[in-house]
Design a protein around this motif. Sequence first.
Motif, PDB file in Angstrom:
ATOM      1  N   LYS A 164       0.834  -1.209   0.000  1.00 51.64           N
ATOM      2  CA  LYS A 164       0.000   0.000   0.000  1.00 51.64           C
ATOM      3  C   LYS A 164       0.868   1.259   0.000  1.00 51.64           C
ATOM      4  O   LYS A 164       0.587   2.232  -0.713  1.00 51.64           O
ATOM      5  CB  LYS A 164      -0.913   0.013   1.222  1.00 51.64           C
ATOM      6  N   ALA A 165       1.918   1.240   0.822  1.00 50.35           N
ATOM      7  CA  ALA A 165       2.800   2.404   0.897  1.00 50.35           C
ATOM      8  C   ALA A 165       3.534   2.633  -0.420  1.00 50.35           C
ATOM      9  O   ALA A 165       3.692   3.773  -0.869  1.00 50.35           O
ATOM     10  CB  ALA A 165       3.798   2.225   2.039  1.00 50.35           C
ATOM     11  N   LEU A 166       3.995   1.543  -1.041  1.00 53.54           N
ATOM     12  CA  LEU A 166       4.659   1.670  -2.343  1.00 53.54           C
ATOM     13  C   LEU A 166       3.698   2.238  -3.382  1.00 53.54           C
ATOM     14  O   LEU A 166       4.066   3.127  -4.181  1.00 53.54           O
ATOM     15  CB  LEU A 166       5.177   0.314  -2.803  1.00 53.54           C
ATOM     16  N   ASP A 167       2.464   1.770  -3.376  1.00 56.11           N
ATOM     17  CA  ASP A 167       1.474   2.261  -4.336  1.00 56.11           C
ATOM     18  C   ASP A 167       1.172   3.738  -4.100  1.00 56.11           C
ATOM     19  O   ASP A 167       0.940   4.493  -5.046  1.00 56.11           O
ATOM     20  CB  ASP A 167       0.186   1.444  -4.242  1.00 56.11           C
ATOM     21  N   ALA A 168       1.177   4.145  -2.838  1.00 56.55           N
ATOM     22  CA  ALA A 168       0.919   5.549  -2.518  1.00 56.55           C
ATOM     23  C   ALA A 168       2.139   6.418  -2.796  1.00 56.55           C
ATOM     24  O   ALA A 168       2.025   7.644  -2.913  1.00 56.55           O
ATOM     25  CB  ALA A 168       0.515   5.684  -1.057  1.00 56.55           C
ATOM     26  N   GLY A 169       3.313   5.777  -2.903  1.00 51.07           N
ATOM     27  CA  GLY A 169       4.545   6.525  -3.144  1.00 51.07           C
ATOM     28  C   GLY A 169       5.041   7.288  -1.938  1.00 51.07           C
ATOM     29  O   GLY A 169       5.929   8.131  -2.040  1.00 51.07           O
TER      30      GLY A 169
END
Length: 441
Positions: free
Chosen positions: A417-422
């Motif tokens: 999720k954090a990677l997708d949110a950047g």
Amino acid sequence: MDTEEFQLPRSRKANERLHAMIPGGAHTYAKGDDQYPEHLAPVISHGRGAHVWDVDGHRYIEYGSGLRSVSLGHAHPRVTEAVRREIDRGSNFVRPSIVEAEAAERFLATVPTAEMVKFAKNGSDVTTAAVRLARAATGRGRVAICGDHPFFSVDDWFIGTTPMSAGIPAATTELTVSFPYGDLAATEALLERYRYEIACLILEPAGHTEPPPGYLAGLRELADRHGCVLVFDEMITGLRWSAAGAQGLYGVTPDLSTFGKALGNGFAIAALAGRRELMERGGLRHSGERVFLLSTTHGAETHSLAAAMAVQTTYVEEGITARLHALGERLASGVREAAAGMGVEDHLLVRGRASNLVFATLDEDGQPSQQYRTLFLRRLLAGGVLAPSFVVSSALDDADIDRTVEVVAQACAVYRKALDAGDPTPWLGGRPVKPVFRRLV
């Protein structure tokens, strides 16, 4: 448990008590609360086997126990029984105890590449003694350290090369030079540059990667050709690589080697071992100039020596090194599968020998990230896993490994999720964890 629900109020108060009286709030910087997510640094109440309990009452599956020192698990019965027997007989006398001879015989039988051994209480004392002995034997002042290995000693000759060099004279630091691991040509160039100036080459014989073929033998040849002492720091590799350390596994004998960590299963003991010709310079049976090698009031406390003998016997009789590797392989496989299942296999990496696993947390660009490490650690703690590394102890069982993998999978879902949110910031819960070696607080 959700990370928002996971709180450690008693640990938080205990950390304040620790900081009020102890610089850094711990006696080893790697145990500092800055190494953990903000307000989520557990203060330990007790441990048994592969589990520890904090003062808030939470139980954790623990990895990297005692900074790799507790490899058999906490309160291991063979070790604690050996310690109890000696404590009842006295721990320190005005003359050597017979236990000192027994412990030396046990050590030298376990590490047959060494001819003499001297015990101390911590790794820094024995690595510094090795450096002093090398300087005395060669008449040279410079020390060459492997720059790819993170820690050798708290003493000036090493700490002066780190970002925490305050208080160390530049003249001392200038005597330490470095060479890269695995690169014989670069090491030979360094020895040529400082021809007849380098007293010793000191390195961990193995780390997160296996030594390249012929590398350690090549170092042995270089040291011989240039007249310097080859020192293996086996604090981590000792026992975990083989009962006789990395030197026993890879078949290359250093002039001197240092052991600690797993040697006492948490009890304070370290060892300097090596060739008789060198070691005897710190003794009374030679005709040369004396070397103040090691002289420690508590270095030969009988209960710590008894612990070391029990540890070595347990390793040999119970095949502990093989068990550590089997557990580590199961864990590494599970973590990698969990990471792949959540699509973060390129960002959460498991590295190292199976008996000594670490993990790396990488950001969107594939760079090491303290923020993503913080996110990952928060999820592990909330799931009951205390893991600054994935270094196993033999007290773990398959159920512990399986539960750890479940928690890792949950953490990887948040990681994705954090990677997708950047941006991992919403999942940090405070400041990121910090590296141990840094110039400013």
